[in-house]
Write a protein that holds these residues in place. Structure first.
Motif, short mmCIF file in Angstrom:
data_model
loop_
_atom_site.label_atom_id
_atom_site.label_comp_id
_atom_site.label_asym_id
_atom_site.label_seq_id
_atom_site.Cartn_x
_atom_site.Cartn_y
_atom_site.Cartn_z
N GLU A 182 -13.21 8.80 20.16
CA GLU A 182 -12.87 8.29 18.83
C GLU A 182 -11.46 7.72 18.88
O GLU A 182 -10.67 8.05 19.78
CB GLU A 182 -12.94 9.43 17.80
CG GLU A 182 -14.32 10.06 17.64
CD GLU A 182 -15.29 9.14 16.93
OE1 GLU A 182 -14.82 8.24 16.19
OE2 GLU A 182 -16.51 9.30 17.14
N LYS A 183 -11.11 6.89 17.89
CA LYS A 183 -9.81 6.23 17.88
C LYS A 183 -8.65 7.22 17.89
O LYS A 183 -7.71 7.09 18.68
CB LYS A 183 -9.71 5.31 16.66
CG LYS A 183 -8.45 4.46 16.65
CD LYS A 183 -8.42 3.53 15.44
CE LYS A 183 -7.14 2.71 15.42
NZ LYS A 183 -7.08 1.79 14.24
N ASP A 184 -8.72 8.23 17.01
CA ASP A 184 -7.65 9.23 16.93
C ASP A 184 -7.54 10.02 18.23
O ASP A 184 -6.43 10.32 18.70
CB ASP A 184 -7.90 10.21 15.77
CG ASP A 184 -7.47 9.63 14.44
OD1 ASP A 184 -6.92 8.51 14.45
OD2 ASP A 184 -7.68 10.28 13.40
N GLU A 185 -8.70 10.38 18.79
CA GLU A 185 -8.70 11.16 20.03
C GLU A 185 -8.09 10.35 21.17
O GLU A 185 -7.30 10.88 21.97
CB GLU A 185 -10.13 11.57 20.38
CG GLU A 185 -10.21 12.51 21.57
CD GLU A 185 -11.64 12.92 21.89
OE1 GLU A 185 -11.81 13.74 22.82
OE2 GLU A 185 -12.58 12.42 21.23
N SER B 206 -5.87 7.88 20.92
CA SER B 206 -4.41 7.77 20.69
C SER B 206 -3.71 9.06 21.09
O SER B 206 -2.64 9.04 21.72
CB SER B 206 -4.13 7.46 19.22
OG SER B 206 -4.70 6.24 18.85
N PHE B 207 -4.31 10.19 20.72
CA PHE B 207 -3.74 11.50 21.03
C PHE B 207 -3.64 11.71 22.53
O PHE B 207 -2.60 12.10 23.07
CB PHE B 207 -4.59 12.59 20.37
CG PHE B 207 -4.31 13.98 20.86
CD1 PHE B 207 -3.12 14.61 20.56
CD2 PHE B 207 -5.24 14.66 21.65
CE1 PHE B 207 -2.85 15.89 21.03
CE2 PHE B 207 -4.98 15.93 22.11
CZ PHE B 207 -3.78 16.55 21.80
N GLU C 280 -0.97 9.48 24.14
CA GLU C 280 0.39 9.97 23.90
C GLU C 280 0.70 11.19 24.76
O GLU C 280 1.81 11.34 25.28
CB GLU C 280 0.57 10.31 22.42
CG GLU C 280 0.71 9.09 21.52
CD GLU C 280 1.15 9.44 20.11
OE1 GLU C 280 2.22 10.06 19.96
OE2 GLU C 280 0.41 9.10 19.16
N LYS D 153 1.82 16.12 14.63
CA LYS D 153 1.26 14.80 14.32
C LYS D 153 -0.25 14.79 14.20
O LYS D 153 -0.83 14.04 13.40
CB LYS D 153 1.72 13.80 15.39
CG LYS D 153 1.33 12.36 15.11
CD LYS D 153 1.94 11.43 16.16
CE LYS D 153 1.53 9.98 15.90
NZ LYS D 153 2.12 9.06 16.89
N TYR D 154 -0.91 15.63 15.01
CA TYR D 154 -2.37 15.60 15.07
C TYR D 154 -2.98 16.92 14.56
O TYR D 154 -2.31 17.95 14.54
CB TYR D 154 -2.85 15.32 16.49
CG TYR D 154 -2.53 13.91 16.96
CD1 TYR D 154 -3.37 12.85 16.65
CD2 TYR D 154 -1.37 13.64 17.68
CE1 TYR D 154 -3.09 11.56 17.06
CE2 TYR D 154 -1.07 12.35 18.10
CZ TYR D 154 -1.93 11.31 17.79
OH TYR D 154 -1.65 10.03 18.19
N SER D 155 -4.24 16.86 14.18
CA SER D 155 -4.91 18.01 13.59
C SER D 155 -5.13 19.13 14.60
O SER D 155 -5.25 18.89 15.81
CB SER D 155 -6.26 17.60 13.00
OG SER D 155 -7.19 17.30 14.04
N LEU E 148 -8.36 18.63 16.58
CA LEU E 148 -8.28 17.65 17.66
C LEU E 148 -7.57 18.24 18.87
O LEU E 148 -8.00 18.04 20.02
CB LEU E 148 -7.53 16.40 17.18
CG LEU E 148 -7.46 15.23 18.16
CD1 LEU E 148 -8.85 14.79 18.58
CD2 LEU E 148 -6.70 14.06 17.53
#
Length: 357
Positions: free
Chosen positions: A154-157, A159-160, A163, A180-182, A185
């Motif tokens: 997924e997009k968020d995953e 990016s995480f 980083e 920054k992230y859940s 996640l």
């Protein structure tokens, strides 16, 4: 229900001895030579809870089921494990699914017990383990971010993970990403460097209960971390005694609580966990949930259908349940409450869930 801890450290720091003591088993081979543990050892330990014992007694339950902690003991790591030194770092895969990591470090002098390094230096040892964990995570991240695997993210995953990879590649810890992230996640990533950790200083018998110069350096260097003082050999002796003998031994040794009790307390605090109870003639049981969980989510821990068909939760404090001797007596005394889905469960609540058909 409970949580899962992985035990990591250099060879011959007492991991297997501590594992045997904590799990009251002798499954882990504890010998005076490096790498005596090859296959991971797994032990499940009941979480002692006097509240549950009293609740079960009042309900005359046929079974009493405590919460549980799972301990995973893996082979020792050495400097350069990521490059194949020692037994390598492949064993770290066995602790990627744990909730927290116990960093066990040697804080005792001994001519009898081999040391993989020429001197005792717990700070150096802990830093070696942290570096090897970061390098293991970097290897994992590189594989997951390969072109063939990117499409699955997924997009968020994505990016995480990108980083994380950049930070570790730059020689930095990825701790800042926790803000920054859940939490979900981060947990899904199974990155060891982002898991909550508990530093356990393994001292000699004479250094109990307050520690020694080695554990003091750990406390000073890692003042923001959770640190516990244990003597693995003494723990092993304590857990092999009967209850009365154990109390006498601990009193004579000036030990107020066992390493297991301290780990349970610290683990629940570090992970932000709490306990609620269910009780009836068939069984009384302790359930582990995150602090400030809603009643509907607590119901879902028991069974997914309970969450879907949740109506109300009959709730009393464990103090009132014990004082008035059960649900009916609490109801007569006006102490039983009917709570809805959004009720925030308190530690020690005794609950009965009303669910639809």
């Amino acid at each position: 229900m409970g949580f899962k801890c992985g035990i990591v450290g250099l060879p011959n720091v007492g991991k297997s001895t501590l594992f045997n003591a904590l799990s009251t088993s002798k499954k882990a081979q504890a010998e005076n030579f490096p790498f005596c543990t090859i296959d991971p050892n797994i032990g499940v330990v009941s979480v002692p809870d006097k509240r549950l014992n009293k609740i079960s007694e009042i309900s005359k339950s046929a079974k009493t089921i405590n919460a549980a902690i799972t301990f995973v003991d893996i082979a020792g790591l050495v400097k350069g494990a990521s490059k194949g030194e020692g037994l390598g770092n492949k064993f770290l895969s066995h602790v990627r699914e744990v909730d927290a990591i116990i960093h066990l470090t040697r804080c005792f002098d001994s001519e009898k017990i081999q040391n993989v390094n020429k001197d005792v230096d717990p700070i150096r040892d802990l830093e070696i383990i942290e570096i090897e964990i970061l390098l293991s995570d970097l290897e994992s991240l590189q594989k997951r971010l390969e072109k063939s695997n990117k499409k699955k993210l997924e997009k968020d995953e994505f990016s995480f993970l990108e980083e994380c990879k950049k930070l570790i590649s730059d020689g930095k810890k990825p701790d800042e990403l926790k803000k920054k992230y859940s939490k979900d996640l981060i947990k899904k990533s199974a990155l060891l460097s982002l898991k909550p950790k508990i530093i356990v200083c393994n001292v000699d018998e004479k250094s109990l209960p307050d520690g020694n110069k080695y554990s003091d350096t750990c406390k000073k260097k890692f003042s923001d971390e959770n640190i516990i003082i244990v003597c693995a050999n003494i723990e092993d002796q304590i857990m092999g005694l009967q209850t009365r003998e154990r109390k006498d031994f601990m009193f004579e040794s000036g030990i107020k609580s066992t390493g297991l009790d301290n780990l349970i307390k610290t683990g629940y605090s570090t992970l932000g966990l709490s306990t609620f109870f269910t009780s009836g003639p068939e069984e009384s049981r302790a359930w582990t949930i995150e602090k400030n969980s809603k009643a509907v989510d607590a119901a879902g821990v028991i069974h997914t259908d309970f969450k879907k068909k949740f109506i109300r939760a009959e709730t009393v404090t464990h103090e009132d349940f014990i004082k008035y001797k059960g649900f009916n007596e609490c109801k007569n005394a006006g102490k039983l409450r009917l709570e809805g889905k959004d009720y925030l469960v308190n530690d020690g609540d005794v609950m009965y869930f009303r669910v639809g058909n």
